[in-house]
Design a protein around this motif. Structure first.
Motif, PDB file in Angstrom:
ATOM      1  N   GLU A 125      20.024  -3.760  -4.215  1.00 49.45           N
ATOM      2  CA  GLU A 125      18.959  -2.934  -4.790  1.00 49.45           C
ATOM      3  C   GLU A 125      18.892  -1.586  -4.091  1.00 49.45           C
ATOM      4  OE1 GLU A 125      14.996  -1.309  -4.154  1.00 49.45           O
ATOM      5  OE2 GLU A 125      15.723  -2.896  -2.837  1.00 49.45           O
ATOM      6  N   ALA A 126      19.091  -1.565  -2.788  1.00 53.19           N
ATOM      7  CA  ALA A 126      19.059  -0.302  -2.050  1.00 53.19           C
ATOM      8  C   ALA A 126      20.220   0.601  -2.452  1.00 53.19           C
ATOM      9  CB  ALA A 126      19.090  -0.579  -0.552  1.00 53.19           C
ATOM     10  N   ALA A 127      21.385   0.020  -2.686  1.00 53.00           N
ATOM     11  CA  ALA A 127      22.534   0.828  -3.110  1.00 53.00           C
ATOM     12  C   ALA A 127      22.296   1.430  -4.492  1.00 53.00           C
ATOM     13  CB  ALA A 127      23.795  -0.027  -3.110  1.00 53.00           C
ATOM     14  N   ILE A 128      21.765   0.636  -5.406  1.00 50.07           N
ATOM     15  CA  ILE A 128      21.471   1.143  -6.751  1.00 50.07           C
ATOM     16  C   ILE A 128      20.357   2.177  -6.689  1.00 50.07           C
ATOM     17  CG2 ILE A 128      20.570   0.483  -9.016  1.00 50.07           C
ATOM     18  CD1 ILE A 128      22.082  -2.168  -8.642  1.00 50.07           C
ATOM     19  N   ALA A 129      19.355   1.933  -5.862  1.00 48.42           N
ATOM     20  CA  ALA A 129      18.247   2.878  -5.733  1.00 48.42           C
ATOM     21  C   ALA A 129      18.727   4.202  -5.151  1.00 48.42           C
ATOM     22  CB  ALA A 129      17.150   2.280  -4.859  1.00 48.42           C
ATOM     23  N   LEU A 130      19.623   4.141  -4.186  1.00 50.16           N
ATOM     24  CA  LEU A 130      20.150   5.375  -3.607  1.00 50.16           C
ATOM     25  C   LEU A 130      20.924   6.175  -4.647  1.00 50.16           C
ATOM     26  CD1 LEU A 130      20.531   7.144  -1.121  1.00 50.16           C
ATOM     27  CD2 LEU A 130      22.572   5.817  -0.599  1.00 50.16           C
ATOM     28  N   ALA A 131      21.721   5.500  -5.451  1.00 53.72           N
ATOM     29  CA  ALA A 131      22.450   6.195  -6.516  1.00 53.72           C
ATOM     30  C   ALA A 131      21.482   6.806  -7.526  1.00 53.72           C
ATOM     31  CB  ALA A 131      23.400   5.233  -7.212  1.00 53.72           C
ATOM     32  N   LEU A 132      20.419   6.091  -7.846  1.00 50.77           N
ATOM     33  CA  LEU A 132      19.416   6.606  -8.773  1.00 50.77           C
ATOM     34  C   LEU A 132      18.690   7.809  -8.190  1.00 50.77           C
ATOM     35  CD1 LEU A 132      17.857   6.152 -11.450  1.00 50.77           C
ATOM     36  CD2 LEU A 132      16.299   4.728 -10.140  1.00 50.77           C
ATOM     37  N   VAL A 133      18.337   7.739  -6.919  1.00 54.85           N
ATOM     38  CA  VAL A 133      17.645   8.853  -6.264  1.00 54.85           C
ATOM     39  C   VAL A 133      18.531  10.088  -6.233  1.00 54.85           C
ATOM     40  CG1 VAL A 133      16.798   9.643  -4.018  1.00 54.85           C
ATOM     41  CG2 VAL A 133      16.039   7.462  -4.932  1.00 54.85           C
ATOM     42  N   VAL A 134      19.797   9.923  -5.916  1.00 57.74           N
ATOM     43  CA  VAL A 134      20.714  11.067  -5.886  1.00 57.74           C
ATOM     44  C   VAL A 134      20.851  11.673  -7.280  1.00 57.74           C
ATOM     45  CG1 VAL A 134      23.133  11.718  -5.537  1.00 57.74           C
ATOM     46  CG2 VAL A 134      21.960  10.315  -3.848  1.00 57.74           C
ATOM     47  N   VAL A 162       0.839  -1.202   0.000  1.00 59.10           N
ATOM     48  CA  VAL A 162       0.000   0.000   0.000  1.00 59.10           C
ATOM     49  C   VAL A 162       0.874   1.252   0.000  1.00 59.10           C
ATOM     50  CG1 VAL A 162      -1.655   1.316   1.390  1.00 59.10           C
ATOM     51  CG2 VAL A 162      -1.989  -1.122   1.034  1.00 59.10           C
ATOM     52  N   GLY A 163       1.943   1.231   0.770  1.00 59.56           N
ATOM     53  CA  GLY A 163       2.857   2.370   0.790  1.00 59.56           C
ATOM     54  C   GLY A 163       3.505   2.610  -0.558  1.00 59.56           C
ATOM     55  N   PHE A 164       3.854   1.544  -1.259  1.00 57.77           N
ATOM     56  CA  PHE A 164       4.472   1.686  -2.578  1.00 57.77           C
ATOM     57  C   PHE A 164       3.492   2.285  -3.578  1.00 57.77           C
ATOM     58  CE2 PHE A 164       5.845   0.182  -6.740  1.00 57.77           C
ATOM     59  CZ  PHE A 164       7.180   0.561  -6.726  1.00 57.77           C
ATOM     60  N   LEU A 165       2.228   1.887  -3.488  1.00 59.75           N
ATOM     61  CA  LEU A 165       1.241   2.381  -4.444  1.00 59.75           C
ATOM     62  C   LEU A 165       0.765   3.797  -4.139  1.00 59.75           C
ATOM     63  CD1 LEU A 165      -0.976  -0.765  -5.042  1.00 59.75           C
ATOM     64  CD2 LEU A 165       0.821   0.149  -6.493  1.00 59.75           C
ATOM     65  N   THR A 166       0.804   4.209  -2.879  1.00 62.48           N
ATOM     66  CA  THR A 166       0.229   5.507  -2.521  1.00 62.48           C
ATOM     67  C   THR A 166       1.251   6.623  -2.379  1.00 62.48           C
ATOM     68  OG1 THR A 166       0.311   4.943  -0.175  1.00 62.48           O
ATOM     69  CG2 THR A 166      -1.731   4.448  -1.362  1.00 62.48           C
ATOM     70  N   ARG A 167       2.492   6.329  -2.179  1.00 60.41           N
ATOM     71  CA  ARG A 167       3.501   7.374  -1.974  1.00 60.41           C
ATOM     72  C   ARG A 167       4.009   7.904  -3.298  1.00 60.41           C
ATOM     73  NH1 ARG A 167       2.141   8.750   2.834  1.00 60.41           N
ATOM     74  NH2 ARG A 167       2.190   7.017   4.268  1.00 60.41           N
ATOM     75  N   ARG A 168       4.387   9.183  -3.290  1.00 55.78           N
ATOM     76  CA  ARG A 168       4.928   9.796  -4.495  1.00 55.78           C
ATOM     77  C   ARG A 168       6.414  10.099  -4.369  1.00 55.78           C
ATOM     78  NH1 ARG A 168       0.791  14.388  -6.307  1.00 55.78           N
ATOM     79  NH2 ARG A 168       2.728  15.123  -7.188  1.00 55.78           N
ATOM     80  N   SER A 169       6.953  10.005  -3.187  1.00 51.36           N
ATOM     81  CA  SER A 169       8.377  10.247  -2.985  1.00 51.36           C
ATOM     82  C   SER A 169       9.152   8.968  -3.291  1.00 51.36           C
ATOM     83  CB  SER A 169       8.634  10.675  -1.544  1.00 51.36           C
ATOM     84  OG  SER A 169      10.017  10.741  -1.296  1.00 51.36           O
ATOM     85  N   LEU A 170      10.247   9.120  -4.022  1.00 52.46           N
ATOM     86  CA  LEU A 170      11.032   7.948  -4.392  1.00 52.46           C
ATOM     87  C   LEU A 170      11.613   7.239  -3.176  1.00 52.46           C
ATOM     88  CD1 LEU A 170      12.917   9.235  -7.547  1.00 52.46           C
ATOM     89  CD2 LEU A 170      11.169   7.495  -7.448  1.00 52.46           C
ATOM     90  N   LEU A 221      11.988  14.873  -5.549  1.00 55.05           N
ATOM     91  CA  LEU A 221      11.877  13.419  -5.585  1.00 55.05           C
ATOM     92  C   LEU A 221      10.450  12.974  -5.876  1.00 55.05           C
ATOM     93  CD1 LEU A 221      14.179  12.429  -2.610  1.00 55.05           C
ATOM     94  CD2 LEU A 221      14.674  12.343  -5.044  1.00 55.05           C
ATOM     95  N   ASP A 222       9.611  13.899  -6.313  1.00 63.34           N
ATOM     96  CA  ASP A 222       8.227  13.579  -6.638  1.00 63.34           C
ATOM     97  C   ASP A 222       8.181  12.773  -7.933  1.00 63.34           C
ATOM     98  OD1 ASP A 222       5.525  13.436  -6.676  1.00 63.34           O
ATOM     99  OD2 ASP A 222       5.183  15.554  -7.096  1.00 63.34           O
ATOM    100  N   VAL A 223       7.486  11.649  -7.902  1.00 57.94           N
ATOM    101  CA  VAL A 223       7.427  10.755  -9.053  1.00 57.94           C
ATOM    102  C   VAL A 223       6.687  11.404 -10.221  1.00 57.94           C
ATOM    103  CG1 VAL A 223       6.610   8.492  -9.826  1.00 57.94           C
ATOM    104  CG2 VAL A 223       7.539   8.751  -7.555  1.00 57.94           C
ATOM    105  N   LYS A 224       5.721  12.249  -9.942  1.00 51.41           N
ATOM    106  CA  LYS A 224       4.937  12.892 -11.000  1.00 51.41           C
ATOM    107  C   LYS A 224       5.787  13.821 -11.865  1.00 51.41           C
ATOM    108  CE  LYS A 224       0.976  11.150  -9.982  1.00 51.41           C
ATOM    109  NZ  LYS A 224       0.274  10.271 -10.873  1.00 51.41           N
TER     110      LYS A 224
END
Length: 162
Positions: free
Chosen positions: A74-83, A22-30, A92-95
């Motif tokens: 996956e968390a390390a790659i995701a952190l690099a992607l977010v940065v 539910v958190g993954f579907l409802t949140r907009r922050s990466l 960091l808004d997905v929209k």
């Protein structure tokens, strides 16, 4: 393992997975989306460990260690992607990242109705064993492939079924 303990662990794992979903579907922050994904993986790991303990083997525990190690990568790659994404747009808004999505491609039958038959051009390939730098198919070339006879002259190509 006691059945009530197993049931409570499975319910806890299911609730943890559901909250993450539910958190993954409802949140907009990466960042919150990745944290929700980690919650889902933790629920799966608890589920694997519970069933491994119930059956008396270590396969679920080994699989859980594999899931956790892959989650760390996956968390390390995701952190690099977010940065990287934050440096581009300072949000960091997905929209805000809609331009990365694919455009809607119309269905194929609609495309075919818009193209007239005179515009449709199908390329011809040089038959196997012939030099493509020469004329596409020599006038004296005749090949029989299975039940299909291929013959042509320099002006046009005809395919006849035997």
């Amino acid at each position: 393992m006691n059945d009530s303990i197993m049931l409570s662990l499975l319910v806890f794992a299911g609730v943890l997975f559901s909250l993450g979903f539910v958190g993954f579907l409802t949140r907009r922050s990466l960042i919150l989306m990745f944290l929700s994904l980690e919650m889902m993986l933790a629920g799966v790991s608890i589920n694997l460990i519970t069933f491994a303990k119930h059956h008396g083997n270590f396969q679920g525990q080994v699989m859980s260690i594999m899931v956790l190690s892959i989650a760390a990568c996956e968390a390390a790659i995701a952190l690099a992607l977010v940065v990287s994404l934050y440096r581009r747009k300072a949000t960091l808004d997905v929209k805000e990242w809609d331009e990365l999505s694919e455009t809607i491609v119309p269905d194929e039958p609609e495309l075919l109705t818009k193209i007239s038959h005179t515009e449709m051009h199908f390329p011809t390939l040089t038959p196997s064993g012939l030099d493509p730098m020469q004329s596409p198919i020599p006038a004296d070339y005749k090949a029989e492939i299975g039940a299909v006879n291929v013959s042509s002259d320099k002006k046009s190509e005809t395919v006849t079924h035997a």
